[in-house]
Design an enzyme around this catalytic site. Structure first.
Site, PDB file in Angstrom:
ATOM      1  N   ASP A  91      23.236 -31.355  20.199  1.00 32.13           N
ATOM      2  CA  ASP A  91      22.491 -30.682  20.367  1.00 32.13           C
ATOM      3  C   ASP A  91      21.668 -30.981  21.713  1.00 32.13           C
ATOM      4  O   ASP A  91      21.628 -32.522  22.018  1.00 32.13           O
ATOM      5  CB  ASP A  91      21.674 -31.163  19.747  1.00 32.13           C
ATOM      6  CG  ASP A  91      21.082 -30.107  18.670  1.00 32.13           C
ATOM      7  OD1 ASP A  91      20.779 -28.563  18.934  1.00 32.13           O
ATOM      8  OD2 ASP A  91      19.915 -30.585  18.557  1.00 32.13           O
ATOM      9  N   GLU A 134      24.457 -27.622  24.020  1.00 35.72           N
ATOM     10  CA  GLU A 134      23.935 -27.095  23.445  1.00 35.72           C
ATOM     11  C   GLU A 134      22.802 -26.627  24.156  1.00 35.72           C
ATOM     12  O   GLU A 134      21.918 -27.275  24.600  1.00 35.72           O
ATOM     13  CB  GLU A 134      23.407 -27.653  22.423  1.00 35.72           C
ATOM     14  CG  GLU A 134      22.856 -27.058  20.907  1.00 35.72           C
ATOM     15  CD  GLU A 134      20.850 -26.668  21.952  1.00 35.72           C
ATOM     16  OE1 GLU A 134      20.684 -25.567  22.457  1.00 35.72           O
ATOM     17  OE2 GLU A 134      20.087 -28.007  21.323  1.00 35.72           O
ATOM     18  N   ASP A 192      20.365 -22.971  12.689  1.00 34.65           N
ATOM     19  CA  ASP A 192      18.847 -23.183  13.195  1.00 34.65           C
ATOM     20  C   ASP A 192      18.047 -21.954  13.118  1.00 34.65           C
ATOM     21  O   ASP A 192      17.438 -20.947  13.706  1.00 34.65           O
ATOM     22  CB  ASP A 192      18.626 -23.498  14.418  1.00 34.65           C
ATOM     23  CG  ASP A 192      18.704 -24.990  14.357  1.00 34.65           C
ATOM     24  OD1 ASP A 192      18.370 -25.663  13.368  1.00 34.65           O
ATOM     25  OD2 ASP A 192      18.408 -26.205  15.042  1.00 34.65           O
TER      26      ASP A 192
END
Length: 491
Positions: free
Chosen positions: A292, A340, A393
Site C-alpha cells: 500500500d 499500489e 477503499d
C-alpha cells in the site's frame, strides 16, 4: 511481474461466513477456496492479517509481523486437544451474520486462547520453541505484549522508564518469560492454521495475494524495538512529523494517518535489514504481496506532529532505487510485489515502478470520474498491471454508480455501449476482458451489493471493516456465470 493471466476475487478473512462473529480459518474458508477454484479464479486477495487498532483497521497495527488472533478457529483448538467442546462453543455468535462483531470476537477468542494455553504439553511447547527460533520477530513481540498487559494496555511511550526504553526492558527479559510464552503460543496457532489454509489454496491452483501497509503504528513493537529506524527522539520519545497524503480523490483535506516516519538514512546504512525481513516474512505468508502507498518509497508526505489535517505537509525524498535493489539482491530478481500506485503520482514514481518491473493498479471506477482521457480507461492498459473494479477503499460498484454524476454514467454507457442496467457485470466483464494480466473483483461486486456493503471509507474512523456475507448468497448460476466469463477472456 505477474506473468500468468488470471482472475482474482478480493475478500478478507473478516468478511468470511463463520459461527464466531467474524471470519476465521475454518471450513468456510476451505469451501470458499473450492468455489473460486471451480469458478476459474487463480488468485485470492486478502487484506493485512496483522492485529487491528481500535477502529478495527488492519492498516494501523501493533505489529508488522504478528497475526490477528481473532481469525483463529476455535474448533481448531478443540481439534488440538487443548479445550473441550463446551469451550469452543462458547465462542459461537448469535448476532447477524452480515456484520463483524470485533468486540465479541476479540474478547471471546482471547479468553479461549488463555484457557487452551494452560493445556499445552511438552511436544507442543517444543514446536512453539522451534517456531520462535525460525521467526526472530516473535521474541520482541511476545515481550511487548506481555509488558503491555502489565502496563494496563497503555501505549509504550507512557510506560514506566524501565519498560518504555527497549534496551532497558529487554535486559530483564526472563522476568516476562511466563507471560510472553502465551503470546508465542497464540502466534504459533495463528500461523499453523493459516499455513494449512494457504497450502490447501495452492494445491487447488489458487495463489494468495496479501496486503502490506507501508507504515506501522506508533504504538507498535516495530517502533518500540527499532526506535533508531524512525524519526523519533530516542531520549524524549517525541515525534516530529507523521505520515499521510495530501488532498486527493478520497479526501479534500488529505489523509492524516499519524504513523511515525522512517529514518530512511538510518535504514539505508543498515542495508534495509528490517524491511528485507518484513517483506521476506510476507512472501512466506502469501504468494504475492501488494504494498500500500507505493509512492512512499519514492517520496513521502511529512506532516508536522499536532496538525489536525494533512494539508500542511511537504514531500520528502525516499531511497526507492537503492531500496528495491537491496530487495532484489536478498529476495530475488522477480519480486512478487504489486505496487499500489494510486493518488498523486508523478513520473519518478512510474519510473521506479517500471525499473523493477512491478505491476501497478488500475481502478475502473476512476476511469469514469475523469471526463478526460486517462490511464484508468482499459484501452490504455499494459499487460503488466492489475485491474480492479474497485478496492476495499472504494464504494461497491453498484453503490458508486448509484451516486455517480450523470456525466460519469454517460461516459461509461457510451464507452461500453451498454444501458448499465447490470452495472456490476458490465464492470466485471470490462475487468476480465482487459489486457491486464490480473483482474480483481471484490466479492461485494460479485454479489451486486450497494453501499451498505462498503468495507472502508478512508478518513472515516467508525463503521468500517464490518461487512460479511453468507455462503447461501452465492448460487450455482452465479458461479457458472463467473466461470464462463473467466474462460471467455482467457483467465
Amino acid at each position: 511481474m505477474l506473468k500468468k493471466r488470471g482472475a482474482d476475487v478480493l475478500l478478507h478473512i473478516s468478511s468470511m461466513p463463520s459461527d464466531y462473529g467474524v471470519g476465521v480459518f475454518d471450513e468456510n474458508v476451505i469451501h470458499f477456496i473450492d468455489k473460486i477454484a471451480n469458478m476459474g479464479f487463480t488468485y485470492w486477495q486478502v487484506l493485512p492479517f496483522n492485529p487491528i487498532d481500535k477502529a478495527n483497521s488492519p492498516y494501523c497495527s501493533p505489529s508488522a509481523f504478528a497475526g490477528n488472533y481473532i481469525f483463529i478457529n476455535p474448533k481448531g483448538l478443540y481439534d488440538m486437544g487443548l479445550i473441550c467442546e463446551e469451550d469452543y462453543k462458547s465462542n459461537i455468535y448469535d448476532g447477524t451474520p452480515y456484520t463483524a462483531d470485533y468486540e465479541f470476537a476479540g474478547k471471546k477468542r482471547l479468553e479461549l486462547l488463555k484457557k487452551a494455553f494452560l493445556n499445552i504439553n511438552d511436544e507442543l511447547a517444543r514446536q512453539i520453541k522451534e517456531f520462535e527460533i525460525s521467526n526472530s520477530w516473535l521474541t520482541d513481540y511476545s515481550v511487548f505484549m506481555a509488558v503491555k498487559e502489565e502496563e494496563n494496555m497503555k501505549p509504550w511511550w507512557e510506560w514506566s522508564d524501565e519498560h518504555a526504553h527497549y534496551f532497558e526492558c529487554i535486559k530483564d527479559i526472563y522476568s516476562y518469560e511466563k507471560s510472553a510464552a502465551f503470546w508465542k503460543f497464540v502466534q504459533f496457532v495463528f500461523y499453523k492454521q493459516w499455513n494449512e489454509i494457504k497450502a490447501y489454496a495452492n494445491k487447488k491452483g489458487v495463489a494468495v495475494i496479501g496486503d502490506m501497509p507501508i507504515y506501522v503504528a506508533m504504538d507498535s513493537v516495530d517502533v518500540w524495538s527499532n526506535l533508531p529506524m524512525f524519526l523519533i527522539d530516542e531520549k524524549t520519545l517525541k515525534v516530529e512529523k507523521v505520515a499521510g497524503v495530501p488532498p486527493d480523490y478520497f479526501s479534500k483535506d488529505g489523509q492524516l494517518w499519524g504513523n511515525p516516519i522512517y529514518d530512511w538514512n538510518a535504514m539505508e546504512k543498515d542495508n534495509f535489514s528490517w524491511w528485507i525481513s518484513r517483506i521476506g516474512h510476507s512472501l512466506k505468508l502469501y504468494d504475492t504481496v501488494r504494498i500500500d502507498h507505493f509512492r512512499g518509497f519514492d517520496r513521502y508526505w511529512a506532516v508536522p506532529y499536532g496538525e489536525e489535517t494533512a494539508i500542511n505537509g511537504e514531500w520528502k525524498p525516499a531511497p526507492g532505487i537503492n531500496f528495491f535493489t537491496q530487495l532484489q539482491a536478498n529476495l530475488g530478481y522477480d519480486l512478487p510485489i504489486i505496487a499500489e500506485d494510486l493518488g498523486e503520482i508523478d513520473d519518478s514514481v512510474i519510473e521506479l515502478r517500471d525499473k523493477f518491473n512491478l505491476p501497478g493498479m488500475k481502478i475502473l471506477q476512476f476511469a469514469f470520474e475523469n471526463p478526460e482521457e486517462n490511464d484508468f480507461l482499459p484501452h490504455n492498459y499494459t499487460r503488466n498491471c492489475v485491474c480492479y473494479t474497485g478496492t476495499h477503499d472504494n464504494d461497491t460498484t453498484l453503490g458508486w454508480y448509484q451516486k455517480a454524476y450523470e456525466a460519469s454514467k454517460d461516459k461509461l454507457r457510451r464507452y461500453f455501449s451498454t444501458d448499465a442496467s447490470d452495472i456490476c457485470w458490465v464492470m466485471i466483464r470490462a475487468c476480465f476482458s482487459s489486457v491486464a494480466n490480473m483482474a480483481v473483483v471484490p466479492m461485494q461486486d460479485v454479489l451486486k451489493l450497494d453501499s451498505w456493503a462498503r468495507l472502508n471509507t478512508p478518513g472515516v474512523g467508525e463503521g468500517n471493516w464490518a461487512w460479511r456475507f453468507e455462503d447461501k448468497d452465492m448460487d450455482t448460476k452465479l458461479e457458472e456465470r463467473l466461470f464462463e466469463t473467466a474462460k471467455l477472456y482467457g483467465r
